[in-house]
Design a protein around this motif. Structure first.
Motif, PDB file in Angstrom:
ATOM      1  N   SER A 177       0.826  -1.203   0.000  1.00  0.00           N
ATOM      2  CA  SER A 177       0.000   0.000   0.000  1.00  0.00           C
ATOM      3  C   SER A 177       0.864   1.259   0.000  1.00  0.00           C
ATOM      4  O   SER A 177       0.594   2.227  -0.722  1.00  0.00           O
ATOM      5  N   GLU A 178       1.931   1.253   0.795  1.00  0.00           N
ATOM      6  CA  GLU A 178       2.816   2.413   0.848  1.00  0.00           C
ATOM      7  C   GLU A 178       3.527   2.623  -0.485  1.00  0.00           C
ATOM      8  O   GLU A 178       3.695   3.757  -0.948  1.00  0.00           O
ATOM      9  N   THR A 236       2.504   1.684  -3.531  1.00  0.00           N
ATOM     10  CA  THR A 236       1.615   1.960  -4.663  1.00  0.00           C
ATOM     11  C   THR A 236       0.621   3.084  -4.417  1.00  0.00           C
ATOM     12  O   THR A 236       0.055   3.629  -5.376  1.00  0.00           O
ATOM     13  N   GLY A 237       0.356   3.414  -3.144  1.00  0.00           N
ATOM     14  CA  GLY A 237      -0.700   4.370  -2.835  1.00  0.00           C
ATOM     15  C   GLY A 237      -2.079   3.789  -3.010  1.00  0.00           C
ATOM     16  O   GLY A 237      -3.079   4.527  -3.054  1.00  0.00           O
TER      17      GLY A 237
END
Length: 392
Positions: free
Chosen positions: A190-191, A193-194
């Protein structure tokens, strides 16, 4: 339907209360996803929603570019019927498969169709290399699709459960295994790729893709076997993926099988592409060719033929073991291999069932899966879309 970590139930009756508008929208999308293009009157009939409620939902979904109208069907009493279908470009999703020998990132549309993919190979998965690949592959996939990033729903990640337990088999150093054990992969993805990240067992992800995009419409209950670097599996009962307490149901890789010396070994030790790689290496071939030449393995026939024969025997044992516990309609075999190899492996498994004592079995049906080598990354990519847009 239950898709492992993501839950999608069979569409049921809706409700006309305005407070349940989002649930009703998911119901409409789920009905169209399952049955194909439907006119609004048929959606109202199947959902139990009023015609006015359905009309309002359809207008909102069209405004969000999630539905598109087909050609009007004429020739019946009353005004023409206009079928409504999912708009393939209404939403996009990414699926990352982190394997023991390769990583793959696949971009799919709202229907689940594969748009494009990127892959990389390695001796074993180093975290830094996997995340460098992920960042570069996303940029590459979206470079010529300027609107694609805004349409992304999220990213699903397929990986072996407790990947660090198996890296030793591919000669990964202990510190590399420990780093995977310490990693919060959902947070890290998640960090990087956003995007919201959804994590699932790799074989379960492959099973999800078969259920939703492959032969899942043919069978209500089936067991699923996927041969990658190692072997894994999944289980579908009543149209639902059974994930289990530890999200590892029907993994089958650790299943005990005869070792040929009077003892037992695990299925993954004797039935996998890893065993084919080992045989190729001993025969003087570069085993990386299995991934660089994914559509044609005919030049390896001298090694491939015996591997199919031995693997088919062990898969026959696995099929009988599965059917002795769960009375499914069929066992499906798929894998990261050319379609002709998959067919030969299925045929060999059926033939080798004849070598077993099957007293007490009514019938063991074995079929080919249909999604193929990208089943794991495609199944992972389905997770965000179904979590956001379909009934949960």
């Amino acid at each position: 339907m239950n898709l492992g970590g993501t839950v999608i139930r069979d569409p049921g009756a809706g409700a006309n209360q305005s407070g349940l508008r989002d649930q009703n929208a998911r119901l409409v999308l789920s009905l169209i996803r399952r049955h194909g293009a439907l006119p609004s009157a048929e959606i109202a009939r199947r959902s139990g929603l009023s015609a006015q409620t359905v009309s309002n939902i359809i207008r909102a979904l069209e405004a969000d570019n999630l539905l598109k109208r087909g050609e009007a069907v004429k020739g019946k009493v009353g005004k023409p019927s206009v079928p409504l279908a999912l708009n393939p470009m209404g939403a996009l999703s990414l699926g990352l498969n982190v394997g023991r020998r390769a990583a793959e990132l696949t971009l799919i549309d709202f229907w689940g169709e594969q748009i494009d993919a990127r892959s990389t190979t390695y001796a074993y998965p180093e975290i830094a290399d996997v995340f460098d690949f992920l960042s570069a592959a996303i940029d590459d996939l979206l470079r010529d699709r300027p609107a694609g990033r805004q349409l992304l729903t999220g990213i699903g990640v397929a990986r072996p459960n407790r990947i660090w337990d198996w890296l030793e088999k591919v000669d990964a150093p202990a510190d590399a295994m420990q780093r995977w054990q310490d990693l919060d992969i959902a947070a890290a993805v998640s960090e990087t790729t956003g995007l919201d990240a959804f994590i699932e067992n790799d074989a379960t992800s492959a099973c999800i893709s078969e259920l939703l995009l492959g032969r899942g419409t043919e069978f209500t209950d089936f067991a699923y076997i996927f041969l990658g670097a190692f072997v894994g599996g999944g289980l579908v009962l009543n149209g639902n993926v059974v994930s289990g307490r530890a999200l590892n149901a029907a993994a089958i890789g650790p299943m005990p099988v005869p070792d040929g010396s009077g003892g037992t070994t695990q299925l993954l030790s004797v039935s996998s592409l890893f065993t084919l790689e080992t045989a190729l290496r001993h025969a003087g071939h570069d085993p990386n060719a299995l991934r660089t030449e994914p559509d044609d393995w005919s030049r390896f026939e001298a090694v491939l033929g015996p591997w199919i024969e031995e693997t088919g025997y062990y898969l026959a044992i696995a099929c009988a073991s599965i059917l002795s516990v769960v009375d499914v309609e069929v066992v499906m075999i798929d894998g990261a291999m050319p379609p002709d190899v998959r067919q030969r492996l299925k045929d060999c498994t059926v033939r080798r069932l004849g070598d077993l004592d099957l007293t007490g079995f009514d019938h063991i049906r074995v079929e080919e899966g249909s999604v193929g080598r990208r089943a794991r990354s495609v199944g992972a990519a389905l997770l965000p879309i179904h979590s956001k847009y379909f009934l949960a």
